[in-house]
Design a protein around this motif. Structure first.
Motif, PDB file in Angstrom:
ATOM      1  N   ALA A  23      -5.283  -3.685   5.111  1.00 44.39           N
ATOM      2  CA  ALA A  23      -4.195  -2.878   4.534  1.00 44.39           C
ATOM      3  C   ALA A  23      -4.669  -1.911   3.463  1.00 44.39           C
ATOM      4  CB  ALA A  23      -3.130  -3.801   3.946  1.00 44.39           C
ATOM      5  N   VAL A  24      -5.863  -2.148   2.881  1.00 46.21           N
ATOM      6  CA  VAL A  24      -6.383  -1.256   1.835  1.00 46.21           C
ATOM      7  C   VAL A  24      -7.189  -0.155   2.517  1.00 46.21           C
ATOM      8  CG1 VAL A  24      -7.611  -1.180  -0.375  1.00 46.21           C
ATOM      9  CG2 VAL A  24      -6.476  -3.272   0.315  1.00 46.21           C
ATOM     10  N   ARG A  25      -6.480   0.653   3.284  1.00 46.05           N
ATOM     11  CA  ARG A  25      -7.123   1.625   4.169  1.00 46.05           C
ATOM     12  C   ARG A  25      -6.995   3.069   3.710  1.00 46.05           C
ATOM     13  NH1 ARG A  25      -4.270   1.355   9.819  1.00 46.05           N
ATOM     14  NH2 ARG A  25      -4.770  -0.870   9.592  1.00 46.05           N
ATOM     15  N   PHE A  26      -6.238   3.306   2.674  1.00 47.47           N
ATOM     16  CA  PHE A  26      -6.131   4.675   2.163  1.00 47.47           C
ATOM     17  C   PHE A  26      -5.809   4.674   0.675  1.00 47.47           C
ATOM     18  CE2 PHE A  26      -2.153   3.222   3.510  1.00 47.47           C
ATOM     19  CZ  PHE A  26      -1.909   3.432   4.867  1.00 47.47           C
ATOM     20  N   ALA A  27      -6.146   5.796   0.052  1.00 48.70           N
ATOM     21  CA  ALA A  27      -5.848   5.988  -1.368  1.00 48.70           C
ATOM     22  C   ALA A  27      -4.365   6.304  -1.547  1.00 48.70           C
ATOM     23  CB  ALA A  27      -6.704   7.119  -1.932  1.00 48.70           C
ATOM     24  N   GLY A  28      -3.926   6.281  -2.793  1.00 47.41           N
ATOM     25  CA  GLY A  28      -2.538   6.615  -3.092  1.00 47.41           C
ATOM     26  C   GLY A  28      -1.918   5.618  -4.039  1.00 47.41           C
ATOM     27  N   ALA A  29      -0.589   5.553  -4.047  1.00 47.86           N
ATOM     28  CA  ALA A  29       0.152   4.662  -4.937  1.00 47.86           C
ATOM     29  C   ALA A  29       0.266   3.283  -4.309  1.00 47.86           C
ATOM     30  CB  ALA A  29       1.540   5.228  -5.216  1.00 47.86           C
ATOM     31  N   TYR A  30      -0.273   2.278  -4.984  1.00 48.90           N
ATOM     32  CA  TYR A  30      -0.118   0.890  -4.564  1.00 48.90           C
ATOM     33  C   TYR A  30       0.977   0.254  -5.408  1.00 48.90           C
ATOM     34  CZ  TYR A  30      -4.034   0.955  -1.347  1.00 48.90           C
ATOM     35  OH  TYR A  30      -4.848   1.223  -0.267  1.00 48.90           O
ATOM     36  N   TYR A  31       1.938  -0.375  -4.741  1.00 48.52           N
ATOM     37  CA  TYR A  31       3.141  -0.861  -5.411  1.00 48.52           C
ATOM     38  C   TYR A  31       3.032  -2.350  -5.744  1.00 48.52           C
ATOM     39  CZ  TYR A  31       5.169   3.491  -3.667  1.00 48.52           C
ATOM     40  OH  TYR A  31       5.425   4.812  -3.398  1.00 48.52           O
ATOM     41  N   ASP A  72       0.078  14.481   0.273  1.00 45.84           N
ATOM     42  CA  ASP A  72      -0.494  13.738  -0.860  1.00 45.84           C
ATOM     43  C   ASP A  72      -0.131  12.259  -0.877  1.00 45.84           C
ATOM     44  OD1 ASP A  72      -1.727  16.037  -1.783  1.00 45.84           O
ATOM     45  OD2 ASP A  72      -0.083  16.552  -3.137  1.00 45.84           O
ATOM     46  N   VAL A  73       0.492  11.743   0.185  1.00 42.54           N
ATOM     47  CA  VAL A  73       0.839  10.323   0.179  1.00 42.54           C
ATOM     48  C   VAL A  73      -0.411   9.447   0.199  1.00 42.54           C
ATOM     49  CG1 VAL A  73       1.071  10.173   2.703  1.00 42.54           C
ATOM     50  CG2 VAL A  73       2.292   8.547   1.251  1.00 42.54           C
ATOM     51  N   PHE A  74      -1.502   9.949   0.788  1.00 42.65           N
ATOM     52  CA  PHE A  74      -2.735   9.165   0.876  1.00 42.65           C
ATOM     53  C   PHE A  74      -3.836   9.745  -0.006  1.00 42.65           C
ATOM     54  CE2 PHE A  74      -0.941   8.442   5.309  1.00 42.65           C
ATOM     55  CZ  PHE A  74      -0.289   7.273   4.940  1.00 42.65           C
ATOM     56  N   THR A  75      -3.448  10.171  -1.169  1.00 41.28           N
ATOM     57  CA  THR A  75      -4.414  10.674  -2.138  1.00 41.28           C
ATOM     58  C   THR A  75      -3.868  10.421  -3.537  1.00 41.28           C
ATOM     59  OG1 THR A  75      -5.768  12.595  -2.752  1.00 41.28           O
ATOM     60  CG2 THR A  75      -3.458  13.006  -2.276  1.00 41.28           C
ATOM     61  N   VAL A  76      -4.718  10.611  -4.543  1.00 40.13           N
ATOM     62  CA  VAL A  76      -4.300  10.485  -5.937  1.00 40.13           C
ATOM     63  C   VAL A  76      -4.426  11.855  -6.580  1.00 40.13           C
ATOM     64  CG1 VAL A  76      -4.794   9.435  -8.178  1.00 40.13           C
ATOM     65  CG2 VAL A  76      -4.988   8.069  -6.096  1.00 40.13           C
ATOM     66  N   THR A  77      -3.319  12.380  -7.086  1.00 40.00           N
ATOM     67  CA  THR A  77      -3.302  13.700  -7.691  1.00 40.00           C
ATOM     68  C   THR A  77      -3.415  13.593  -9.204  1.00 40.00           C
ATOM     69  OG1 THR A  77      -0.901  13.737  -7.944  1.00 40.00           O
ATOM     70  CG2 THR A  77      -1.788  14.473  -5.826  1.00 40.00           C
ATOM     71  N   GLU A  78      -3.634  14.724  -9.841  1.00 37.96           N
ATOM     72  CA  GLU A  78      -3.685  14.752 -11.293  1.00 37.96           C
ATOM     73  C   GLU A  78      -2.337  14.355 -11.885  1.00 37.96           C
ATOM     74  OE1 GLU A  78      -5.552  14.647 -14.683  1.00 37.96           O
ATOM     75  OE2 GLU A  78      -6.547  15.163 -12.794  1.00 37.96           O
ATOM     76  N   GLU A  79      -1.255  14.730 -11.201  1.00 33.03           N
ATOM     77  CA  GLU A  79       0.081  14.334 -11.657  1.00 33.03           C
ATOM     78  C   GLU A  79       0.251  12.818 -11.610  1.00 33.03           C
ATOM     79  OE1 GLU A  79      -0.590  16.723  -9.554  1.00 33.03           O
ATOM     80  OE2 GLU A  79       0.119  18.521 -10.601  1.00 33.03           O
ATOM     81  N   ASN A  84       0.827  -1.208   0.000  1.00 30.59           N
ATOM     82  CA  ASN A  84       0.000   0.000   0.000  1.00 30.59           C
ATOM     83  C   ASN A  84       0.864   1.263   0.000  1.00 30.59           C
ATOM     84  OD1 ASN A  84       0.780   0.520   2.689  1.00 30.59           O
ATOM     85  ND2 ASN A  84      -1.048  -0.422   3.549  1.00 30.59           N
ATOM     86  N   PRO A  85       0.272   2.458   0.016  1.00 28.54           N
ATOM     87  CA  PRO A  85       1.072   3.686  -0.077  1.00 28.54           C
ATOM     88  C   PRO A  85       2.070   3.889   1.062  1.00 28.54           C
ATOM     89  CG  PRO A  85      -1.194   4.145  -0.680  1.00 28.54           C
ATOM     90  CD  PRO A  85      -1.175   2.739  -0.166  1.00 28.54           C
ATOM     91  N   ALA A  86       1.850   3.234   2.210  1.00 33.90           N
ATOM     92  CA  ALA A  86       2.807   3.310   3.309  1.00 33.90           C
ATOM     93  C   ALA A  86       3.829   2.185   3.239  1.00 33.90           C
ATOM     94  CB  ALA A  86       2.074   3.266   4.648  1.00 33.90           C
ATOM     95  N   ARG A  87       3.865   1.484   2.101  1.00 32.89           N
ATOM     96  CA  ARG A  87       4.728   0.320   1.887  1.00 32.89           C
ATOM     97  C   ARG A  87       4.378  -0.804   2.844  1.00 32.89           C
ATOM     98  NH1 ARG A  87      10.841   2.561   0.477  1.00 32.89           N
ATOM     99  NH2 ARG A  87      10.212   4.335  -0.809  1.00 32.89           N
ATOM    100  N   GLY A  88       3.109  -0.905   3.201  1.00 27.64           N
ATOM    101  CA  GLY A  88       2.638  -2.011   3.996  1.00 27.64           C
ATOM    102  C   GLY A  88       2.168  -3.140   3.101  1.00 27.64           C
TER     103      GLY A  88
END
Length: 468
Positions: free
Chosen positions: A358-366, A410-417, A316-320
């Motif tokens: 673990a799927v507790r927030f938005a963001g980059a999933y690795y 912005d670690v727990f969100t999805v931006t336009e970038e 997940n975005p926190a590398r969990g």
């Protein structure tokens, strides 16, 4: 407490960024950047020698060595080097939201320190980077925990190499969470991170030396209003049909910080035995991620079957760690899908199932793909075709309503970038690097060339002074 060791025994756990031609001037400019970056100044000024790995200073800190282990892993650019202490009394303080580079000793714990408030959730992830391309004990890996000032455990997690039996970067995470269900670790003050080998006795390990370590920390603010205290009761857990279509080439990155962005679609790469590739998928609130990994057919000259050939892990975005899947390989095409995941929701953290929690927030999933070294024994060391089928279902929703900003922002969100990067397939830092090369077009290149000229002139003057 979370421990993935038992699951790993049963089955496999589970930088190539794009190159852009910029012309002759761009190549010269890039050379200037490389020379200036490596030298840092005129010749003769680099007089600080790296200390050998495994030594401890008078303060009890485990000293890092720049050349230790895992040279193929792309660490976060600018990550500060810190030393893990052998005692909490000497633990160096880590700032929330920063990425650090350290060393994981062969035995014993490395200690670090955090200063935390009484409102935010704090996530700590430790990525162990052992020497690549070696056989490894299935139970070895990395263990990380967060403890309060009285030595009580807030959380602990272990990540192992698993049935693949091949050393590669693995990440474990630990959480200091403010929750009505948790009676400990709510007070503000000093907390300690401990990191150690999952198999400290080294039984069956073929990597007895220290490993490099990448540490990240992130802070999640509280909600404006009291949220749900139980997980969503229902969600669509039926596995969808894998995404179809013409595969598009996307070369994987060499680390979390250099992961190549992917959106929904079919993505094609090649992976060699012992290699680990990193990708990331922006997943917004309310969206559901589906991933299928496929190994393509290879040279028919190979024989046999490797039961745990490909290890695909999702973080997940926190590398969990979220989920994993292993793909066996006998030379013909094979595919496996990650277990179904729920839509991203803040309330998922209350679920009893780890992958849902673990799927507790938005963001980059690795997505981290590793091909075991055992494949080379039966099919040679050439590349094996890898296809990732990435699907996203459900409509994006608004976030849960935080008080303040997460750290990093912005670690727990999805931006336009993030969406643009997924569409273009860029790796983290690519845009910054290209700006450094092409800022102001000819003007930017000229400025860098002038800088190189000053550097060369300084070197010549230094040489003249010495000869005189």
């Amino acid at each position: 407490m979370r421990d993935r060791r038992g699951r790993a025994l049963g089955r496999a756990r589970a930088g190539h960024g794009r190159t852009t031609a910029t012309g002759r001037l761009g190549a010269v400019t890039l050379a200037a950047v490389v020379v200036m970056g490596l030298g840092g100044g005129p010749p003769g000024r680099q007089d600080l020698a790296a200390e050998p790995a495994g030594t401890a200073d008078a303060a009890g800190a485990f000293r890092s060595a720049s050349g230790a282990a895992g040279g193929a892993y792309a660490f976060a650019e600018g990550a500060q080097r810190v030393d893990g202490a052998v005692s909490t009394a000497d633990a160096v303080r880590l700032e929330t939201g920063h990425t650090y580079r350290s060393v994981l000793p062969v035995s014993g714990k490395a200690y670090y320190r955090l200063e935390l408030d009484a409102a935010s959730n704090t996530y700590v992830s430790a990525t162990a980077v052992p020497p690549a391309g070696r056989a490894a004990s299935v139970v070895d890996g990395v263990k990380v925990s967060v403890q309060d000032g009285d030595g009580r455990s807030c959380d602990v997690d272990t990540a192992s190499f698993g049935a693949a039996g091949s050393s590669h970067p693995v990440a474990a995470w630990a959480v200091r969470e403010i929750s009505p269900k948790r009676s400990l670790c709510k007070e503000p003050g000093t907390y300690y991170i401990t990191v150690e080998r999952a198999d400290p006795d080294g039984t069956g390990s073929s990597s007895p030396g220290p490993w490099e370590l990448e540490l990240t920390t992130a802070s999640e603010p509280p909600l404006e209003r009291t949220g749900a205290t139980s997980a969503p009761p229902e969600w669509n857990s039926a596995p969808p049909r894998p995404v179809a279509g013409e595969p598009e080439r996307r070369a994987g990155g060499a680390g979390f910080a250099r992961a190549t962005s992917l959106g929904e679609g079919v993505w094609r790469d090649d992976i060699r035995p012992g290699q680990t590739l990193f990708y990331k998928v922006p997943v917004d609130w309310g969206r559901q991620l589906h991933v299928t990994a496929e190994l393509g057919s290879s040279d028919p000259g190979g024989r046999g079957y490797v039961a745990a050939a490909l290890d695909l892990d999702l973080y997940n975005p926190a590398r969990g760690h979220v989920a994993d899947v292993g793909v066996g390989y006998g030379g013909s095409q094979k595919s496996r899908a990650l277990a179904p995941l729920p839509p991203v929701a803040h309330a998922n953290r209350h679920d009893a199932v780890g992958r849902v929690r673990a799927v507790r927030f938005a963001g980059a999933y690795y997505l981290v793909a590793h091909l075991t070294t055992k494949v080379a024994d039966r099919f040679g060391d050439g590349p094996v075709p890898l296809t990732l089928r990435v699907g996203l279902s459900g409509a994006a929703q608004d976030g849960p309503g935080y008080v303040g900003e997460a750290v990093p922002r912005d670690v727990f969100t999805v931006t336009e970038e993030d969406r643009e990067a997924a569409a273009e397939g860029t790796a983290a830092g690519d845009d910054t690097a290209m700006r450094a090369l092409a800022v102001g077009g000819i003007g930017g290149g000229s400025a860098l060339l002038v800088g190189l000229g000053v550097w060369v002139l300084a070197a010549r003057r230094q040489g003249s002074f010495r000869s005189g």
